[in-house]
Motif scaffolding. Structure first.
Motif, PDB file in Angstrom:
ATOM      1  N   GLY A 238       0.781  -1.223   0.000  1.00  0.00           N
ATOM      2  CA  GLY A 238       0.000   0.000   0.000  1.00  0.00           C
ATOM      3  C   GLY A 238       0.815   1.276   0.000  1.00  0.00           C
ATOM      4  N   ALA A 239       2.094   1.146   0.277  1.00  0.00           N
ATOM      5  CA  ALA A 239       2.963   2.321   0.331  1.00  0.00           C
ATOM      6  C   ALA A 239       3.372   2.762  -1.074  1.00  0.00           C
ATOM      7  CB  ALA A 239       4.204   2.007   1.169  1.00  0.00           C
ATOM      8  N   SER A 240       4.090   3.881  -1.110  1.00  0.00           N
ATOM      9  CA  SER A 240       4.594   4.422  -2.371  1.00  0.00           C
ATOM     10  C   SER A 240       6.110   4.559  -2.303  1.00  0.00           C
ATOM     11  CB  SER A 240       3.982   5.800  -2.658  1.00  0.00           C
ATOM     12  OG  SER A 240       2.589   5.724  -2.812  1.00  0.00           O
ATOM     13  N   LEU A 241       6.726   4.481  -3.463  1.00  0.00           N
ATOM     14  CA  LEU A 241       8.156   4.733  -3.608  1.00  0.00           C
ATOM     15  C   LEU A 241       8.375   5.467  -4.921  1.00  0.00           C
ATOM     16  CD1 LEU A 241      10.068   1.423  -2.677  1.00  0.00           C
ATOM     17  CD2 LEU A 241      10.235   3.620  -1.493  1.00  0.00           C
TER      18      LEU A 241
ATOM     19  N   GLN B 127      16.846  -2.627  -5.542  1.00  0.00           N
ATOM     20  CA  GLN B 127      15.920  -3.614  -4.984  1.00  0.00           C
ATOM     21  C   GLN B 127      14.701  -2.919  -4.378  1.00  0.00           C
ATOM     22  OE1 GLN B 127      16.156  -7.186  -4.759  1.00  0.00           O
ATOM     23  NE2 GLN B 127      14.032  -6.947  -4.073  1.00  0.00           N
ATOM     24  N   VAL B 128      13.548  -3.427  -4.730  1.00  0.00           N
ATOM     25  CA  VAL B 128      12.290  -2.998  -4.109  1.00  0.00           C
ATOM     26  C   VAL B 128      11.653  -4.226  -3.474  1.00  0.00           C
ATOM     27  CG1 VAL B 128       9.965  -2.114  -4.502  1.00  0.00           C
ATOM     28  CG2 VAL B 128      11.913  -1.079  -5.691  1.00  0.00           C
ATOM     29  N   THR B 129      11.374  -4.137  -2.198  1.00  0.00           N
ATOM     30  CA  THR B 129      10.761  -5.240  -1.479  1.00  0.00           C
ATOM     31  C   THR B 129       9.492  -4.726  -0.806  1.00  0.00           C
ATOM     32  OG1 THR B 129      12.919  -6.244  -1.049  1.00  0.00           O
ATOM     33  CG2 THR B 129      11.059  -7.015   0.276  1.00  0.00           C
ATOM     34  N   VAL B 130       8.387  -5.389  -1.088  1.00  0.00           N
ATOM     35  CA  VAL B 130       7.099  -4.987  -0.532  1.00  0.00           C
ATOM     36  C   VAL B 130       6.610  -6.104   0.384  1.00  0.00           C
ATOM     37  CG1 VAL B 130       4.776  -4.174  -1.025  1.00  0.00           C
ATOM     38  CG2 VAL B 130       6.628  -3.712  -2.651  1.00  0.00           C
TER      39      VAL B 130
END
Length: 120
Positions: free
Chosen positions: A15-18, A115-118
């Motif tokens: 649900g967050a943003s980057l 790296q993007v980790t959700v």
């Protein structure tokens, strides 16, 4: 030669943003198409979004449409990927690429990835 450096990745909750950044150096990429791709462990590389040399978004993949938005700042020689409503399935290494044409993106310039980790 063109060097691309991605930044902005990290660990976030669902649900967050980057916002990812892709800074180009070495020479201007203002006449290049810039794009974002991603690759999750055990999966093939996937197209995310692309933006034209003029700054108009070209397209985004179906899995991110309406959530991810690409843009570029020619003065800063930088492209951005705004990622909203992140999902665990968005977890991947995100790569920036630049090429004279989207058709030959795979043979263009590529960054090292971020790296993007959700988490769920």
């Amino acid at each position: 030669q063109v060097q691309l450096v991605e930044s902005g990745g990290g660990l976030v909750q669902a649900g967050a943003s980057l916002r990812l950044s892709c800074a180009a150096s070495g020479r201007s990429v203002n006449n290049y198409v810039m794009a974002w791709f991603r690759q999750a462990p055990g999966k093939e590389r996937e197209f995310v979004c692309a933006v034209s040399w003029s700054g108009d978004p070209i397209n985004c993949g179906d899995s991110v449409k309406g959530r991810f938005f690409i843009s570029r700042d020619k003065d800063k020689n930088t492209a951005y990927l705004q990622m909203n409503s992140l999902k665990p399935e968005d977890t991947a290494v995100y790569y920036c690429a630049a090429s004279p044409s989207i058709a030959i993106m795979t043979s263009g310039y590529w960054g090292q990835g971020t790296q993007v980790t959700v988490s769920s």
